[in-house]
Motif scaffolding. Structure first.
Motif, PDB file in Angstrom:
ATOM      1  N   LYS A  12       9.805  -0.506   0.283  1.00 58.55           N
ATOM      2  CA  LYS A  12       9.389  -0.296  -1.358  1.00 58.55           C
ATOM      3  C   LYS A  12       9.536  -1.733  -2.055  1.00 58.55           C
ATOM      4  O   LYS A  12       9.676  -2.649  -1.152  1.00 58.55           O
ATOM      5  CB  LYS A  12      10.451   0.566  -1.873  1.00 58.55           C
ATOM      6  CG  LYS A  12      11.821   0.249  -1.680  1.00 58.55           C
ATOM      7  CD  LYS A  12      12.775   1.205  -2.212  1.00 58.55           C
ATOM      8  CE  LYS A  12      14.247   0.677  -2.273  1.00 58.55           C
ATOM      9  NZ  LYS A  12      14.819  -0.113  -1.210  1.00 58.55           N
ATOM     10  N   ARG A  13       9.056  -1.787  -3.259  1.00 53.78           N
ATOM     11  CA  ARG A  13       9.081  -2.974  -4.077  1.00 53.78           C
ATOM     12  C   ARG A  13      10.477  -3.499  -3.934  1.00 53.78           C
ATOM     13  O   ARG A  13      11.484  -2.971  -4.042  1.00 53.78           O
ATOM     14  CB  ARG A  13       8.556  -2.758  -5.355  1.00 53.78           C
ATOM     15  CG  ARG A  13       8.596  -3.969  -6.182  1.00 53.78           C
ATOM     16  CD  ARG A  13       8.279  -3.641  -7.581  1.00 53.78           C
ATOM     17  NE  ARG A  13       6.733  -3.570  -7.702  1.00 53.78           N
ATOM     18  CZ  ARG A  13       6.040  -3.105  -8.691  1.00 53.78           C
ATOM     19  NH1 ARG A  13       6.603  -2.702  -9.830  1.00 53.78           N
ATOM     20  NH2 ARG A  13       4.855  -3.152  -8.744  1.00 53.78           N
ATOM     21  N   GLY A  14      10.491  -5.013  -3.928  1.00 54.07           N
ATOM     22  CA  GLY A  14      11.934  -5.461  -3.878  1.00 54.07           C
ATOM     23  C   GLY A  14      12.677  -5.680  -2.480  1.00 54.07           C
ATOM     24  O   GLY A  14      13.242  -6.310  -2.414  1.00 54.07           O
ATOM     25  N   ASP A  15      12.065  -4.925  -1.581  1.00 58.44           N
ATOM     26  CA  ASP A  15      12.484  -5.179  -0.014  1.00 58.44           C
ATOM     27  C   ASP A  15      11.902  -6.775   0.335  1.00 58.44           C
ATOM     28  O   ASP A  15      10.770  -7.083   0.128  1.00 58.44           O
ATOM     29  CB  ASP A  15      12.087  -4.256   0.661  1.00 58.44           C
ATOM     30  CG  ASP A  15      12.694  -3.050   0.754  1.00 58.44           C
ATOM     31  OD1 ASP A  15      13.895  -2.750  -0.212  1.00 58.44           O
ATOM     32  OD2 ASP A  15      12.219  -1.773   1.136  1.00 58.44           O
ATOM     33  N   SER A  16      12.673  -7.047   1.214  1.00 59.32           N
ATOM     34  CA  SER A  16      12.145  -8.325   2.002  1.00 59.32           C
ATOM     35  C   SER A  16      11.292  -8.121   3.111  1.00 59.32           C
ATOM     36  O   SER A  16      11.315  -7.076   3.815  1.00 59.32           O
ATOM     37  CB  SER A  16      13.425  -8.994   2.707  1.00 59.32           C
ATOM     38  OG  SER A  16      14.217  -9.582   1.722  1.00 59.32           O
ATOM     39  N   ILE A  17      10.025  -8.817   3.180  1.00 59.48           N
ATOM     40  CA  ILE A  17       9.317  -8.594   4.262  1.00 59.48           C
ATOM     41  C   ILE A  17       9.773  -8.610   5.512  1.00 59.48           C
ATOM     42  O   ILE A  17      10.482  -9.731   5.917  1.00 59.48           O
ATOM     43  CB  ILE A  17       7.925  -9.284   3.985  1.00 59.48           C
ATOM     44  CG1 ILE A  17       6.602  -8.849   4.991  1.00 59.48           C
ATOM     45  CG2 ILE A  17       8.074 -10.848   4.375  1.00 59.48           C
ATOM     46  CD1 ILE A  17       5.879  -7.750   4.316  1.00 59.48           C
ATOM     47  N   ASP A  39      -0.428   6.764   2.621  1.00 57.06           N
ATOM     48  CA  ASP A  39      -1.099   8.142   2.943  1.00 57.06           C
ATOM     49  C   ASP A  39      -2.079   7.929   4.232  1.00 57.06           C
ATOM     50  O   ASP A  39      -3.129   8.479   4.140  1.00 57.06           O
ATOM     51  CB  ASP A  39      -1.808   8.767   1.964  1.00 57.06           C
ATOM     52  CG  ASP A  39      -0.854   9.012   0.698  1.00 57.06           C
ATOM     53  OD1 ASP A  39       0.431   9.261   0.921  1.00 57.06           O
ATOM     54  OD2 ASP A  39      -1.265   9.144  -0.476  1.00 57.06           O
ATOM     55  N   ASN A  40      -1.557   7.011   5.284  1.00 61.02           N
ATOM     56  CA  ASN A  40      -2.285   6.877   6.358  1.00 61.02           C
ATOM     57  C   ASN A  40      -3.619   6.017   6.356  1.00 61.02           C
ATOM     58  O   ASN A  40      -4.497   5.768   7.087  1.00 61.02           O
ATOM     59  CB  ASN A  40      -2.793   8.097   7.203  1.00 61.02           C
ATOM     60  CG  ASN A  40      -1.477   8.808   7.631  1.00 61.02           C
ATOM     61  OD1 ASN A  40      -0.508   8.247   8.210  1.00 61.02           O
ATOM     62  ND2 ASN A  40      -1.505  10.024   7.627  1.00 61.02           N
ATOM     63  N   SER A  41      -3.833   5.550   5.192  1.00 61.24           N
ATOM     64  CA  SER A  41      -4.926   4.981   4.600  1.00 61.24           C
ATOM     65  C   SER A  41      -4.356   3.195   4.988  1.00 61.24           C
ATOM     66  O   SER A  41      -3.776   2.747   3.871  1.00 61.24           O
ATOM     67  CB  SER A  41      -5.285   5.010   3.385  1.00 61.24           C
ATOM     68  OG  SER A  41      -6.836   4.403   3.228  1.00 61.24           O
ATOM     69  N   ALA A  42      -5.038   2.437   5.714  1.00 65.67           N
ATOM     70  CA  ALA A  42      -4.635   1.140   6.151  1.00 65.67           C
ATOM     71  C   ALA A  42      -5.162   0.222   4.992  1.00 65.67           C
ATOM     72  O   ALA A  42      -6.104   0.439   4.085  1.00 65.67           O
ATOM     73  CB  ALA A  42      -5.536   0.634   7.201  1.00 65.67           C
ATOM     74  N   GLY A  43      -4.297  -0.864   4.554  1.00 64.71           N
ATOM     75  CA  GLY A  43      -4.481  -1.810   3.366  1.00 64.71           C
ATOM     76  C   GLY A  43      -3.589  -2.855   3.599  1.00 64.71           C
ATOM     77  O   GLY A  43      -3.220  -3.471   4.718  1.00 64.71           O
ATOM     78  N   LYS A  44      -2.846  -3.223   2.470  1.00 66.42           N
ATOM     79  CA  LYS A  44      -2.268  -4.620   2.293  1.00 66.42           C
ATOM     80  C   LYS A  44      -0.978  -4.321   1.416  1.00 66.42           C
ATOM     81  O   LYS A  44      -0.876  -3.343   0.726  1.00 66.42           O
ATOM     82  CB  LYS A  44      -2.895  -5.671   1.972  1.00 66.42           C
ATOM     83  CG  LYS A  44      -3.338  -5.515   0.284  1.00 66.42           C
ATOM     84  CD  LYS A  44      -4.169  -6.620  -0.052  1.00 66.42           C
ATOM     85  CE  LYS A  44      -4.555  -6.437  -1.509  1.00 66.42           C
ATOM     86  NZ  LYS A  44      -5.405  -7.660  -2.184  1.00 66.42           N
ATOM     87  N   VAL A  45      -0.014  -5.257   1.634  1.00 71.70           N
ATOM     88  CA  VAL A  45       1.115  -5.361   0.772  1.00 71.70           C
ATOM     89  C   VAL A  45       1.194  -6.768   0.324  1.00 71.70           C
ATOM     90  O   VAL A  45       1.024  -7.562   1.265  1.00 71.70           O
ATOM     91  CB  VAL A  45       2.541  -4.906   1.289  1.00 71.70           C
ATOM     92  CG1 VAL A  45       2.995  -5.526   2.661  1.00 71.70           C
ATOM     93  CG2 VAL A  45       3.589  -4.932   0.476  1.00 71.70           C
ATOM     94  N   GLY A  66       5.251   2.392   0.538  1.00 72.44           N
ATOM     95  CA  GLY A  66       4.319   2.298   1.495  1.00 72.44           C
ATOM     96  C   GLY A  66       4.788   2.387   2.712  1.00 72.44           C
ATOM     97  O   GLY A  66       6.294   2.341   3.070  1.00 72.44           O
ATOM     98  N   GLU A  67       4.136   1.783   3.679  1.00 70.95           N
ATOM     99  CA  GLU A  67       4.542   1.485   5.047  1.00 70.95           C
ATOM    100  C   GLU A  67       3.795   0.214   5.550  1.00 70.95           C
ATOM    101  O   GLU A  67       2.732  -0.094   5.386  1.00 70.95           O
ATOM    102  CB  GLU A  67       4.353   2.591   5.926  1.00 70.95           C
ATOM    103  CG  GLU A  67       4.941   3.839   5.799  1.00 70.95           C
ATOM    104  CD  GLU A  67       4.345   5.095   6.896  1.00 70.95           C
ATOM    105  OE1 GLU A  67       4.794   4.971   7.939  1.00 70.95           O
ATOM    106  OE2 GLU A  67       3.630   5.893   6.302  1.00 70.95           O
ATOM    107  N   VAL A  68       4.778  -0.610   6.177  1.00 78.89           N
ATOM    108  CA  VAL A  68       4.445  -1.931   6.788  1.00 78.89           C
ATOM    109  C   VAL A  68       4.447  -1.789   8.158  1.00 78.89           C
ATOM    110  O   VAL A  68       4.998  -1.179   8.793  1.00 78.89           O
ATOM    111  CB  VAL A  68       5.370  -2.948   6.116  1.00 78.89           C
ATOM    112  CG1 VAL A  68       5.118  -4.422   6.722  1.00 78.89           C
ATOM    113  CG2 VAL A  68       5.381  -3.145   4.580  1.00 78.89           C
ATOM    114  N   LEU A  69       3.319  -2.466   8.791  1.00 77.70           N
ATOM    115  CA  LEU A  69       3.226  -2.528  10.296  1.00 77.70           C
ATOM    116  C   LEU A  69       3.780  -3.835  10.904  1.00 77.70           C
ATOM    117  O   LEU A  69       3.937  -4.685  10.325  1.00 77.70           O
ATOM    118  CB  LEU A  69       1.711  -2.879  10.413  1.00 77.70           C
ATOM    119  CG  LEU A  69       1.438  -3.033  12.035  1.00 77.70           C
ATOM    120  CD1 LEU A  69       1.580  -1.687  12.879  1.00 77.70           C
ATOM    121  CD2 LEU A  69      -0.184  -3.233  12.130  1.00 77.70           C
ATOM    122  N   ILE A  70       4.689  -3.112  11.718  1.00 76.91           N
ATOM    123  CA  ILE A  70       5.775  -4.405  12.399  1.00 76.91           C
ATOM    124  C   ILE A  70       5.231  -4.181  13.976  1.00 76.91           C
ATOM    125  O   ILE A  70       4.722  -3.503  14.565  1.00 76.91           O
ATOM    126  CB  ILE A  70       7.166  -3.751  12.412  1.00 76.91           C
ATOM    127  CG1 ILE A  70       7.724  -3.370  11.260  1.00 76.91           C
ATOM    128  CG2 ILE A  70       8.384  -4.507  13.289  1.00 76.91           C
ATOM    129  CD1 ILE A  70       7.658  -4.494  10.071  1.00 76.91           C
TER     130      ILE A  70
END
Length: 119
Positions: A12-17, A39-45, A66-70
């Protein structure tokens, strides 16, 4: 523990990448951007002051969660042209709002991340 090469982490907003977040590049408007999904739609943060700011994806208004890809391995971007087969090992972000399976991609000229769909 299951051996995963990648995973999606809720953030979420404010978290460290996270250190192992998949970097997409830099865009003119957002600076450094990382692969994310909503919602399973790839994009960016994008980041603000080094912290997560907004999640963006096609057909969605910006969101603060959202979700970040690790990645837990070595990644590389592959050039893919319209009509070509999705390469083995490509990362899917799931089934999107149109009920299409989608994969992570980015524009090679702008580093703008987004989704790849198949007809």
């Amino acid at each position: 523990m299951e051996n995963k090469l990648h995973e999606w982490i809720p953030m979420k907003r404010g978290d460290s990448i996270p250190e192992k977040a998949v970097y997409s590049g830099q865009t003119g408007d957002d600076g450094k951007v990382y692969i994310a999904k909503m919602d399973n739609s790839a994009g960016k943060v994008n980041l603000e002051n080094g912290k997560i700011h907004n999640f963006w994806s096609q057909k969605y208004s910006p969101r603060t969660q959202g979700e970040v890809l690790i990645s837990h391995g070595i990644n590389s971007w592959k050039t893919l042209n319209y009509g070509e087969t999705i390469p083995d090992g490509a990362i899917s972000s799931g089934i999107d709002y149109r009920n299409d399976k989608v994969w992570v991609g980015k524009d090679i000229t702008t580093d703008e991340p987004g989704k790849i769909t198949c007809l």
